[in-house]
Enzyme design. Structure first.
Site, PDB file in Angstrom:
ATOM      1  N   PRO A   2       1.275  -1.045   0.061  1.00  0.00           N
ATOM      2  CA  PRO A   2      -0.058   0.218  -0.123  1.00  0.00           C
ATOM      3  C   PRO A   2       0.917   1.429   0.116  1.00  0.00           C
ATOM      4  O   PRO A   2       1.861   1.869   1.021  1.00  0.00           O
ATOM      5  CB  PRO A   2      -0.273  -0.283   0.885  1.00  0.00           C
ATOM      6  CG  PRO A   2      -0.998  -1.396   1.885  1.00  0.00           C
ATOM      7  CD  PRO A   2       0.979  -1.912   1.181  1.00  0.00           C
ATOM      8  N   GLU A   3       0.702   2.623  -1.256  1.00  0.00           N
ATOM      9  CA  GLU A   3       1.292   3.395  -1.026  1.00  0.00           C
ATOM     10  C   GLU A   3       0.408   4.207  -0.747  1.00  0.00           C
ATOM     11  O   GLU A   3      -0.988   3.924  -0.593  1.00  0.00           O
ATOM     12  CB  GLU A   3       1.996   3.399  -2.518  1.00  0.00           C
ATOM     13  CG  GLU A   3       3.009   2.259  -2.647  1.00  0.00           C
ATOM     14  CD  GLU A   3       3.858   2.016  -3.909  1.00  0.00           C
ATOM     15  OE1 GLU A   3       4.490   3.124  -4.276  1.00  0.00           O
ATOM     16  OE2 GLU A   3       4.459   1.205  -4.246  1.00  0.00           O
TER      17      GLU A   3
END
Length: 271
Positions: free
Chosen positions: A2-3
DNA sequence: AAAAGCCCCTGGATGC
DNA sequence: TGCATCCAGGGGCTTT
């Protein structure tokens, strides 16, 4: 992985459902990256005022203190109206009067940390050194370029480091550099003001598009409603080693930088 | 101060 | 079919 786009997609997917809720109970599973930092009992009765994002952290503002949530690389949140039976990798359940917020995280690189306030040591330890938000007005080109000038390492690694800009991880670093036509191995301090500006815009555009697509789902990311992201469908280089560049047809290359994979097009990103 | 490397963890892919 | 090995990587921490 997850960015920023995945964390933002997650935030948007449950903020309206949880705001105004009161915490009924909290269940912690196996240890996460860091301890909660308070007793679960002390959270009971607190009200959720809002959900913000800072870099890759989610901030659940309570009427007293806040919870910092990080998804690590395999974490995802779910928001359920009815209480589902916890699975082996569900390591934090926040039961509220409006539903259950659950952290599912097989690798347990994620964390849920309580802080008495944003200025409290527990929060500053995690948020204190973060660089500017790329999608907010405070993201200043001059400051971005000045930070690059100080760094002698490859630009790819500077994008990941989080001091020039936050929220860019391994996927979007490669994608932004492709969009900017910059080779990932270029020393950051060697980038001209003009090229820094191109990169600055590329980072913003890539992240904006990814947020609009609900992020990227490469393995099993989903937002709090179980919906997957679709940005990976339009990735130009990430995870495309050996495949033809969508622009010029040259085969995408994979290299290692700082123990991480980097993807780029040798033709579109000449220097 | 910057840079390089370590380390936390487990599922999935690969190789024999 | 089974087991060993490698890889994915966010990011704080330690060491150089």
């Amino acid at each position: 992985m997850p960015e920023l786009p995945e964390v933002e997609a997650t935030r948007r997917s449950f903020v309206d459902q949880i705001v105004g809720a009161h915490i009924v109970s909290v269940r912690m599973g196996k240890p996460l990256r860091w301890p909660l930092g308070c007793s679960v009992e002390s959270l009971v009765g607190r009200r959720v005022l809002g959900v913000r994002r800072r870099g890759k952290y989610l901030l659940l503002d309570l009427d007293q203190g806040l919870l910092l949530v990080h998804l690590g690389m395999s974490g995802s949140l779910g928001f359920f109206k009815a209480q589902p039976h916890p699975g082996a990798h569900d390591h934090c359940d926040v039961h509220t009067t409006q539903g259950v917020l659950r952290l599912h995280d097989p690798r347990r690189f994620g964390a849920v940390v309580y802080a008495a306030g944003e200025a409290a040591p527990a929060a500053q330890k995690l948020l204190g050194k973060l660089g500017p938000e790329p999608l907010e007005a405070g993201f200043d080109l001059a400051r971005f370029h000045a930070t690059l000038c100080q760094r002698r390492v490859p630009i790819k690694q500077v994008l990941l480091a989080g001091d020039a800009v936050v929220g860019v991880g391994n996927i979007y670093a490669s994608e932004a550099l492709f969009r900017a036509g910059i080779r990932p191995t270029v020393k950051a301090s060697n980038l001209s003001r003009r090229r820094a500006e191109v990169l600055y815009q590329a980072v913003r555009e890539v992240l904006t598009q990814a947020v609009e697509k609900g992020g990227s789902t490469l393995r099993n990311f989903s937002n709090a409603n179980g919906e997957v992201g679709h940005f990976q469908m339009q990735a130009n280089v990430y995870a495309r080693a050996g495949q033809p560049c969508r622009v010029c047809g040259t085969l995408i290359r994979l290299i290692r930088q700082g123990q991480r994979s980097t993807f780029f097009c040798p033709h579109c990103q000449k220097s």
